[in-house]
Structure formats: structure tokens, C-alpha cells
Design a protein around this motif. Structure first.
Motif, PDB file in Angstrom:
ATOM      1  N   LEU A 194      -6.440  -1.597  -1.200  1.00 15.86           N
ATOM      2  CA  LEU A 194      -5.907  -0.530  -2.048  1.00 15.86           C
ATOM      3  C   LEU A 194      -7.008   0.453  -2.465  1.00 15.86           C
ATOM      4  O   LEU A 194      -6.792   1.650  -2.530  1.00 15.86           O
ATOM      5  CB  LEU A 194      -5.245  -1.126  -3.292  1.00 15.86           C
ATOM      6  N   THR A 216      -7.965   2.382   0.904  1.00 17.00           N
ATOM      7  CA  THR A 216      -6.976   3.277   1.517  1.00 17.00           C
ATOM      8  C   THR A 216      -6.259   4.163   0.510  1.00 17.00           C
ATOM      9  O   THR A 216      -5.745   5.214   0.869  1.00 17.00           O
ATOM     10  CB  THR A 216      -5.898   2.472   2.283  1.00 17.00           C
ATOM     11  N   ARG A 217      -6.217   3.745  -0.749  1.00 20.29           N
ATOM     12  CA  ARG A 217      -5.474   4.512  -1.748  1.00 20.29           C
ATOM     13  C   ARG A 217      -6.366   5.046  -2.866  1.00 20.29           C
ATOM     14  O   ARG A 217      -5.891   5.728  -3.765  1.00 20.29           O
ATOM     15  CB  ARG A 217      -4.358   3.642  -2.353  1.00 20.29           C
ATOM     16  N   CYS A 231       0.838  -1.202   0.000  1.00 17.37           N
ATOM     17  CA  CYS A 231       0.000   0.000   0.000  1.00 17.37           C
ATOM     18  C   CYS A 231       0.874   1.254   0.000  1.00 17.37           C
ATOM     19  O   CYS A 231       0.578   2.228  -0.687  1.00 17.37           O
ATOM     20  CB  CYS A 231      -0.924   0.021   1.217  1.00 17.37           C
TER      21      CYS A 231
END
Lengths: 207, 409
Positions: free
Chosen positions: A40, A43-44, A17
Motif C-alpha cells: 500500500l 503503490t498507493r 489496493c
């Protein structure tokens, strides 16, 4: 709000990540049921796609709303165009492919950057088992017997560095992880990581 | 209920009730469902090169269109399906053909989405087809109707969707020939399709599939009652031929495994073989029944037209021989599904689609569902199918900012 508390996440996933930029296009090869992909996305904020050999895993991932297809890294990566993704991720999958070199080359073609994590066969405990017991190593990280392991192409950290050279990839970042999945937080020559790292995560790009 | 799309509503053709042909035509011309008529000012361009006008499309809708008109789902039906996807078919009295998939709380949730299903062009339940009255002659079209394609079917649906005031469909879903229409929709109108779910379909009709269709068509045409397509005028119906066509086709919808477990070599109402040509075996009796009930609800010429449309479908050929070109720059989210024992549209065909979509950089999910029931599995109670549809639509709804399907409890 994210569903994920990063402190409870698998060590290599946490580092993966960190390696991936927010909002990028990501292909996760060997995504299983989509755990990392979901992480992913949450959080991204990535535009994430997945790919796995197990139809059961794929069906579960799709039922969770993820964009995942069934396929295998050895045969189906060729369909993707060059630079199709910002990141092509291969998490604990390289050692299970038929032709790791060709798979890595494909990854470098379809991803602008490539993230690879793998268990390090060169860890001292593996060496000890082979040296003293004369048996193929079976550990927490490598729980299979030699005859039933899906991991047909093991490598060490130094082997992987050499393969990267051979496929003309540049190592942008690398991290070694200890048995608890924690980052080994000091810089050391490859041979040291190769002894004490249970697994490694590499960020590569084409040279 | 009848709606009119064009400014000038077309009059219903004046049908004389004196002949059986016109009675049949009346059923085809005036369906019990909703109907949209398009006048001479709004012709339908056909792949064959001509234009069809006036023409009409029969459809059903379920649920409510939201204020932003972003929650419409188009369901495309298969070869012998109809617009009654989630409500009783007025001809057979049977419940909607996909009521396990479409309905309140179902994966295609009519509590959340506005669902449209239209009878295909060339069909026989109210959309212009060979059994409809040709307004130029006031007689049944028969073989005078131009041969139509999957592309034509989709173009007619696009006109309906436009007439309903919907700019973008949230999803287009369908199985078999319905799946071909989904692919055609996504290829021809990528900007109008937010999500696409082709199930048990292929990017083209294979040689084997064309072969089976040809057997069916030859059976119809070999029936003396077919009268070179003019049976309506002659007051006849080629029931034997159409029935045989259906029997042959029905075999392709099942799997060896499902036939074996359902019928095996079991005998029909007898304890021993009869050394004759009666339906000794249960499978024979079953197929005869399938054939006989089919002719009551389907028009023989329609069968010729719609099977032909499938035969002509070849998405790659229409894009310079490269399937990926059919989906270049597509922003549609795809979910492709196949079934393990489907030999009419085997998984390899779905994988061809998936590979092409990947090559085009499209957003695609692919699920192969374990089932023993062959091609027909997409119409049956297959929990994995519903689970996948619900999961995929949930993800797509989130991306579109509309409510997800209910959880089915």
C-alpha cells in the motif's frame, strides 16, 4: 518505481489496493510481517500503520522500517480515537478474532472506511466436504484441522452481509474471488457468490 | 575542548587545591569531554521553581553535522551513564557504554549522523551537579543544589542543542532513564524531535521502582561518612553506603533467569560453605565487586539527585492525568522497545506508552524483544535490538531525506 509487480500480488491484496485511495491514512490490523502495508505504501503512497498479535511478525515489520505495533484486535483497538484513519483494514483476520462483531464495530469507529477480506466458509467445496464426508472442511484456503485452527469464527459471505447490517454498516463495494485469487468478474446475487467465492473483499462505511 | 554558548563566557571558578573536596570538585567542574557553559544571562529554569545560573553541560559528539543540520541524533544516558557513549570513559578507561549501538557502521551510524550525548543535570562528569562548585560560595554544592527533574535534564539538553545551532533533532534515543528523557523530549519539544526511540522505559516511575531507589538513598544517607551531604567538605566519601545502594539496584537490572544461569548457587573460590558472613556465594562476590567499583566512578550525592529525578517522573500526571495528552498532535515517529524479562520497566509500561501514542494518533512502532537478561539487556549484545534500531532509523531517514544507517557489514 515500485518494488511491486501487481500481477504477482495475492489476489485479495490486489483488490484491497484498488479499494484504497492514494495518500490516505491506513491502519492494517493483523498486518503480519507487513507485506500488504508495504504494498500500500509503495503503490498507493499511503501513511500506513500496522498492528499484529505476533511479536515476531511485528519485529520483522519494524526492522523493515514500517510503523507497526504488537497488539490484538479484540483488546487494543479501543485506544484509537474516532476517525483516526481513512481506512481500517482487516485482511484475513476477522475469523481469528474472539469477538468479530465488536472488532467490526471498532473498525467502523476508527476508520472512515473499512476494508475486510475473509475466506468464505460457504464455498461449495466446504459444503460438499461437510455434506459427504461429515468432516470439518480442510482446503487450500483453510488448511487447518478443526482443533488447531486459529480461525475460530468462520463466516460465509451471506453471514458477513448480515453482520454488516447489524452493525449499521453500508456495503460500498464487494468482490468475490475464485480459487486462484482472481476476481469473479460478473455481478450475481449474494447466494451465487456465496457458493463460488473462495474469499471476499468488502468495502464498508458507517450508515 | 570547551565551547561557550553565551556571549559572556563564564570563568572557571577559582579552586584552591588545598582540600580534597576542591580536588574532587575540580574533576567535576572540568571534564575531559566538550563543555558548554551558560552564564548568568542564560539561566536554566527548574521545575522546582528556581533558576540555575551559571551552569554547565558536559557532552561528547561523534560524526559530522550535515550542511542542513538535519542529521543530529541525541543519545540520552541512563541513571549512572555518561557522555562517553561511543568513546573511552576517562575515569574508568572502559570503552563507550553503547559502542555496539553507536559508532561507524552501527545502527546509530556515526558515519552518517552527528551524535550528541550529554552528561545529565545532577550528574557527576562535568554537567552541573551536587559535586560541582557552587559559584556563589566557591564550595561544592552538596545538597544546596536544587532537586532536579527529568524535565530539567531535558531543558538543559535543549539549550545545548540550540547552542549547537540545531533546530530539529533527527532522533532522540535512550534506554531506562534515557528513555524517560526521550519521552520528555517528545512531549515538551515535539517540533524538535523527528524520531524518538524510548527503550526499556516507562511513562512514570512505579511505586516498586521508587521503593528500590529509596533503599539505595537510605543506604547512602545511613553511612556516617555521608556527613549530611557535606562529605566533600569533611574530606570523606560514603563508600559503604553508595556501594550497598549500587548492589541493591544492580539486582533490579538483571533477571532471576540471568542470575540463575550466571551464578546459580555456585560458591566463590571455596568448596564448601563457611558458616560465616563472607561472600560464600559467587553472586555475593559479584555484587560486592559491582558496589566497590561503582563508588570509584560515581558521586554519592549525585546518586541521590538522579534517582530522585527518576522518582518524580510522571508524564501523565504532568498532563492532566492522561498520558495521551502528552503527545497530542505529535508528528514524531516513535519506536518503543521493551525486553521480556525486564521487571524494572516491564513490557506493560511500554504498552501504556504505545496505547497513549495510538490514542494521540501518533506514528508508533513497538517491539518487545525476547531476552533473558532483564533490564540491562538494552546495554548488551542483543541482535534484535540493533536490527530494530537500524530498521526504524532507515525508515525515518527515508522520510527525512537523509542517508540511512550503513548495513553494518
Amino acid at each position: 518505481m515500485t518494488k511491486h509487480d501487481l500481477s504477482n500480488v495475492r489476489g485479495d491484496h490486489r483488490i484491497l489496493c484498488d479499494f484504497v485511495a492514494s495518500g490516505s491514512r491506513v491502519l492494517d490490523i493483523g498486518c503480519g510481517t507487513g507485506e500488504l502495508l508495504e504494498l500500500l505504501i509503495d503503490t498507493r503512497g499511503v501513511d500506513g500503520r500496522g498492528f499484529d498479535t505476533s511479536q515476531k511478525g511485528v519485529n520483522e515489520a519494524v526492522a523493515r522500517g514500517l510503523s507497526v505495533v504488537q497488539g490484538d484486535a479484540d483488546n487494543d483497538l479501543a485506544a484509537y480515537p474516532d476517525d483516526a484513519f481513512d481506512y481500517a483494514i482487516l485482511s484475513h483476520t476477522l475469523q481469528a478474532t474472539m469477538d468479530p462483531k465488536q472488532v467490526l464495530e471498532q473498525l467502523l469507529r476508527i476508520g472512515k472506511k473499512v476494508v475486510v477480506s475473509f475466506p468464505n466458509f460457504g464455498h461449495w467445496r466446504n459444503r460438499m466436504q461437510l455434506l459427504f464426508k461429515g468432516r470439518m472442511p480442510v482446503t487450500d484456503y483453510l488448511p487447518y484441522e478443526w482443533y488447531d485452527t486459529p480461525n475460530i469464527h468462520f463466516c460465509t459471505i451471506r453471514d458477513f452481509v448480515a453482520l454488516s447490517e447489524e452493525v449499521h454498516a453500508k456495503v460500498i463495494k464487494a468482490e468475490a474471488l475464485d480459487a486462484r485469487g482472481q476476481r469473479i468478474g460478473f455481478n450475481a446475487p449474494w447466494w451465487v457468490w456465496n457458493l463460488i467465492g473462495d474469499q471476499a473483499v468488502f468495502l464498508l462505511e458507517r450508515k | 575542548m570547551t565551547e561557550t554558548a553565551s556571549a559572556k563566557p563564564e570563568k572557571t571558578p577559582n579552586i584552591s587545591p588545598s582540600t580534597q573536596a576542591s580536588v574532587a570538585a575540580a574533576q567535576m567542574d572540568m571534564p575531559a569531554s566538550k563543555l558548554m557553559r551558560f552564564g548568568s544571562d542564560n539561566p536554566l529554569r527548574l521545575d522546582e521553581g528556581t533558576e540555575l545560573a551559571p551552569w554547565q553541560i558536559a557532552y561528547e559528539t561523534y560524526g559530522e553535522l550535515n550542511e542542513d543540520k538535519t542529521n543530529a541524533i541525541l543519545v540520552c544516558h541512563a541513571l549512572t551513564g555518561d557522555q562517553y557513549v561511543a568513546s573511552e570513559n576517562p575515569v574508568t578507561g572502559k570503552p563507550g557504554w553503547w559502542s555496539m549501538m553507536v559508532g561507524p557502521g552501527q545502527p546509530v551510524d556515526t558515519d552518517k549522523y552527528f551524535v550528541i550525548c550529554a552528561n545529565v543535570l545532577g550528574g557527576c562528569l562535568g554537567t552541573t551537579g551536587p559535586a560541582c562548585t557552587n559559584p556563589e560560595t566557591n564550595e561544592v554544592y552538596g545538597l544546596d543544589l536544587p532537586v532536579v527533574t527529568i524535565g530539567d535534564m531535558v531543558r538543559s539538553q535543549a539549550k545545548l542543542v540550540e547552542a549547537l545551532g540545531i533546530e530539529t533533532l533527527f532522533a532522540v534515543v535512550g534506554g531506562s532513564m534515557g528513555g524517560m528523557q526521550v519521552l520528555q523530549w517528545a512531549s515538551a519539544y515535539p517540533e524538535k524531535v523527528f524520531a524518538a526511540v524510548p527503550i526499556a522505559a516507562g511513562p512514570r516511575h512505579s511505586s516498586q521502582n521508587i521503593a528500590f531507589h529509596e533503599v539505595g538513598r537510605q543506604a547512602v544517607m545511613a553511612d556516617p561518612d555521608w556527613c549530611h551531604g557535606q562529605y566533600a567538605k569533611e574530606g570523606k566519601r560514603p563508600m559503604k553506603g553508595l556501594s550497598v545502594a549500587r548492589m541493591a539496584a544492580h539486582i533490579t537490572y538483571m533477571s532471576d533467569e540471568s542470575l540463575h544461569s550466571k551464578f546459580g548457587r555456585n560458591l566463590q573460590d571455596r568448596s564448601a560453605i563457611t558458616f560465616g558472613f563472607d561472600a560464600d556465594f559467587q553472586i555475593e562476590s559479584y555484587l560486592r565487586h559491582q558496589g566497590m567499583t561503582f563508588v570509584d566512578r560515581f558521586d554519592a550525592n549525585s546518586y541521590l539527585y538522579v534517582t530522585r529525578a527518576m522518582d518524580y517522573f510522571d508524564l501523565a500526571a504532568a498532563h492532566g492525568g492522561k498520558l495521551a495528552n502528552a503527545f497530542l498532535h505529535s508528528t514524531t515517529r516513535f519506536c518503543v522497545m521493551s525486553f521480556t524479562t525486564d521487571w524494572l520497566f516491564p513490557t506493560s509500561e511500554s504498552k501504556d506508552i504505545v496505547r497513549a501514542l495510538n490514542a494521540a494518533g501518533a506514528n508508533v512502532s513497538f517491539v518487545e524483544i525476547e531476552s533473558s537478561r532483564g533490564h540491562d539487556a538494552f546495554l548488551l549484545d542483543e541482535p534484535e535490538l540493533f536490527k530494530t534500531m537500524r530498521g526504524f532509523l532507515t525508515g525515518a531517514a527515508k522520510a527525512r531525506g537523509i542517508p540511512a544507517p550503513g548495513n553494518g557489514d
